[in-house]
Design a protein around this motif. Structure first.
Motif, short mmCIF file in Angstrom:
data_model
loop_
_atom_site.label_atom_id
_atom_site.label_comp_id
_atom_site.label_asym_id
_atom_site.label_seq_id
_atom_site.Cartn_x
_atom_site.Cartn_y
_atom_site.Cartn_z
N HIS A 121 44.69 33.75 31.59
CA HIS A 121 43.76 34.80 32.02
C HIS A 121 43.91 35.98 31.06
O HIS A 121 45.00 36.24 30.56
CB HIS A 121 44.09 35.30 33.43
N LEU A 122 42.80 36.71 30.86
CA LEU A 122 42.85 37.88 29.99
C LEU A 122 42.14 39.05 30.66
O LEU A 122 41.09 38.88 31.28
CB LEU A 122 42.18 37.55 28.65
N VAL A 123 42.76 40.22 30.55
CA VAL A 123 42.12 41.45 31.01
C VAL A 123 41.99 42.36 29.80
O VAL A 123 42.97 42.64 29.11
CB VAL A 123 42.94 42.16 32.11
N ASP A 124 40.76 42.79 29.52
CA ASP A 124 40.51 43.69 28.39
C ASP A 124 40.28 45.09 28.95
O ASP A 124 39.33 45.30 29.70
CB ASP A 124 39.29 43.19 27.60
N LEU A 125 41.15 46.02 28.58
CA LEU A 125 41.05 47.38 29.11
C LEU A 125 40.34 48.30 28.12
O LEU A 125 40.63 48.30 26.92
CB LEU A 125 42.43 47.94 29.43
N LYS A 174 38.75 30.39 30.91
CA LYS A 174 39.85 31.18 31.46
C LYS A 174 39.27 32.35 32.25
O LYS A 174 38.61 33.21 31.68
CB LYS A 174 40.73 31.70 30.31
N ALA A 175 39.51 32.37 33.57
CA ALA A 175 38.99 33.46 34.40
C ALA A 175 39.55 34.79 33.89
O ALA A 175 40.77 34.96 33.81
CB ALA A 175 39.38 33.23 35.86
N SER A 176 38.68 35.72 33.56
CA SER A 176 39.05 36.95 32.86
C SER A 176 38.07 38.06 33.22
O SER A 176 37.00 37.79 33.77
CB SER A 176 39.01 36.72 31.34
N PHE A 177 38.43 39.30 32.91
CA PHE A 177 37.48 40.40 33.14
C PHE A 177 37.85 41.61 32.30
O PHE A 177 38.91 41.65 31.65
CB PHE A 177 37.40 40.78 34.63
N THR A 234 29.68 33.39 34.65
CA THR A 234 29.54 32.37 33.59
C THR A 234 28.65 31.22 34.02
O THR A 234 28.16 30.47 33.19
CB THR A 234 30.92 31.77 33.22
N GLY A 235 28.48 31.05 35.34
CA GLY A 235 27.73 29.89 35.83
C GLY A 235 28.66 28.78 36.30
O GLY A 235 28.24 27.89 37.01
N ASN A 236 29.94 28.85 35.90
CA ASN A 236 30.95 27.92 36.41
C ASN A 236 31.48 28.52 37.72
O ASN A 236 32.24 29.48 37.72
CB ASN A 236 32.07 27.76 35.38
N GLN A 237 31.04 27.92 38.84
CA GLN A 237 31.26 28.56 40.14
C GLN A 237 32.74 28.77 40.45
O GLN A 237 33.15 29.83 40.93
CB GLN A 237 30.59 27.74 41.23
N LYS A 238 33.56 27.75 40.15
CA LYS A 238 34.98 27.85 40.47
C LYS A 238 35.63 28.98 39.67
O LYS A 238 36.37 29.81 40.21
CB LYS A 238 35.66 26.50 40.16
N GLN A 239 35.33 29.01 38.37
CA GLN A 239 35.88 30.06 37.52
C GLN A 239 35.38 31.44 37.95
O GLN A 239 36.13 32.42 37.95
CB GLN A 239 35.52 29.78 36.06
N SER A 271 37.57 34.67 38.96
CA SER A 271 37.52 35.96 38.26
C SER A 271 37.08 37.07 39.23
O SER A 271 37.53 38.21 39.13
CB SER A 271 36.62 35.90 37.03
N LYS A 272 36.22 36.72 40.18
CA LYS A 272 35.79 37.72 41.17
C LYS A 272 36.98 38.19 42.02
O LYS A 272 37.17 39.39 42.25
CB LYS A 272 34.71 37.11 42.07
N ALA A 273 37.80 37.22 42.45
CA ALA A 273 38.99 37.58 43.22
C ALA A 273 39.95 38.44 42.39
O ALA A 273 40.59 39.36 42.90
CB ALA A 273 39.69 36.31 43.72
N MET A 274 40.02 38.15 41.09
CA MET A 274 40.89 38.94 40.20
C MET A 274 40.39 40.37 40.08
O MET A 274 41.16 41.33 40.12
CB MET A 274 40.96 38.28 38.82
N VAL A 275 39.06 40.53 39.89
CA VAL A 275 38.48 41.86 39.76
C VAL A 275 38.72 42.67 41.04
O VAL A 275 39.10 43.84 41.00
CB VAL A 275 36.96 41.76 39.47
N LEU A 276 38.55 42.01 42.19
CA LEU A 276 38.76 42.72 43.47
C LEU A 276 40.24 43.10 43.63
O LEU A 276 40.57 44.18 44.10
CB LEU A 276 38.30 41.85 44.64
N ALA A 277 41.14 42.21 43.20
CA ALA A 277 42.57 42.50 43.29
C ALA A 277 42.96 43.67 42.38
O ALA A 277 43.90 44.41 42.67
CB ALA A 277 43.39 41.26 42.94
#
Ligand SMILES: [Zn+2]
Length: 350
Positions: free
Chosen positions: A159-163, A227-230, A181-186, A190-196
């Protein structure tokens, strides 16, 4: 019979964890190789070319226990200081003994910009260091740096976070971007990561490139590689507000709890504001810009957000909001040339 089966279960349950081989006994990024339980400092060397070379600093924290590899990167724009200082702080804040997994910390991608206080671009080739991914080993210094970051950081992480944050000329309110991205699982991941991470304003990015060979942005380079990222932004226009640094540090710690890299429960944002569209107001002439709203103002369609005068203080034009929304950032400085961004208005999803 019953007794026997209980004995079998106990024996199976007693295989010691230490007997399993560690697939990642060491972890290497650039010149930094860390063993389990170590924090190691090093550099990602930009390959030399006709316009020079430099070292991108990197710290690798290889946790005492196995787990995901998380890369946290800042300073692609070297004068977005709150994000840079947040990654500097994480280098000391995360103890290898407490960590399950590996943290790759890159606080200043664009060292020439940081040193020369140059907003938006690498002053050597005048390119934004978040627009030329996945990079080109035969290009100019930004292309080569992007290429080596793709290889050393993106390819090696889960996973990558770009600040980022408001650059010298951007009076910005904090927010994250969630890339669809259109890949529902990913995307759920990534949505859960952004919320966290915890910033309560989230811009939905549905129009980023899908081709990993033309990914442009750093986050997108990781996302198009599965890679789920944000991306997250805090800080604004020069002087560092410790509240912005804390938001990014605490967000990163919350994300690591969510990923089970640190003990404890994450506290995801309960009621985020989803921004479904960004409307950019760009200058169509040079002049002196005078804002009449602050960052985070809620504006109606057509509302005045500032005005432009010429260099002798004669009024040239009013600047108005093309749509109703939130001022995600507004120009922080009077300098204005044609094409400069005056403001980004976030249109809230209803
Ligand atoms: Zn930036």
């Amino acid at each position: 019979m019953r007794k026997t089966s209980i004995v079998v279960a106990l024996v199976l349950g007693a295989v010691p964890v230490s007997a399993q081989p560690d697939a990642r006994a060491t972890f290497t990024v650039g010149t930094a190789t860390a063993s389990r339980g170590q924090r190691v400092y090093g550099a990602i060397k930009v390959p030399p070319g006709t316009d020079g070379t430099y070292d991108i600093p990197v710290a690798v924290i290889h946790g005492a226990k196995p787990g995901p590899v998380l890369a946290i990167v800042a300073g692609s724009h070297g004068s977005e200081y709150a994000s840079i200082l947040a990654v500097e702080a994480l280098i000391d804040a995360v103890k290898p003994a407490d960590l399950s997994g590996t943290l790759v910390l890159v606080p200043i991608v664009n060292v020439p910009s940081f040193e020369r206080i140059t907003p938006h671009v690498n002053p050597i080739d005048n390119k934004s260091m978040n627009r030329f991914y996945p990079g080109d080993p035969n290009g100019t210094i930004t292309d080569r740096a992007s290429s080596v970051i793709t290889r050393e950081v993106v390819d090696k992480c889960d996973h990558l976070v770009d600040l980022h944050g408001g650059d010298l000329d951007e009076n910005l309110r904090p927010y994250s971007y969630w890339t669809v991205t259109g890949n529902q699982k990913q995307d759920e991941e990534s949505k859960a990561m952004v919320l966290a991470f915890g910033l309560d304003h989230i811009i939905i990015s549905a129009d980023r490139p899908k081709d990993p060979k033309a990914s442009r942005f750093l986050e997108n380079t990781a996302s198009t590689r599965g890679k789920a990222s944000f991306t997250a932004e805090a800080g604004r226009s020069g002087p560092v507000d410790q509240k912005d640094v804390a938001a990014l540090v605490n967000g990163s710690m919350g994300l690591m709890r969510h990923l089970k890299m640190l003990a404890g429960a994450a506290a995801p944002v309960a009621r985020p504001v989803w921004v479904e569209k960004i409307v950019t107001i760009a200058a169509d002439r040079e002049g002196v810009f005078h804002p009449t709203v602050d960052r985070d103002a809620h504006v109606a369609k057509g509302a005045k957000i500032g005005f432009v005068t010429d260099y002798l203080n004669r009024p040239l034009q009013d600047v108005t909001a093309p749509e109703a929304g939130i001022i995600m950032f507004v120009r922080a400085l009077p300098s204005l040339k044609k094409g400069d961004t005056i403001a980004n208005v976030g249109v809230v999803k209803r």
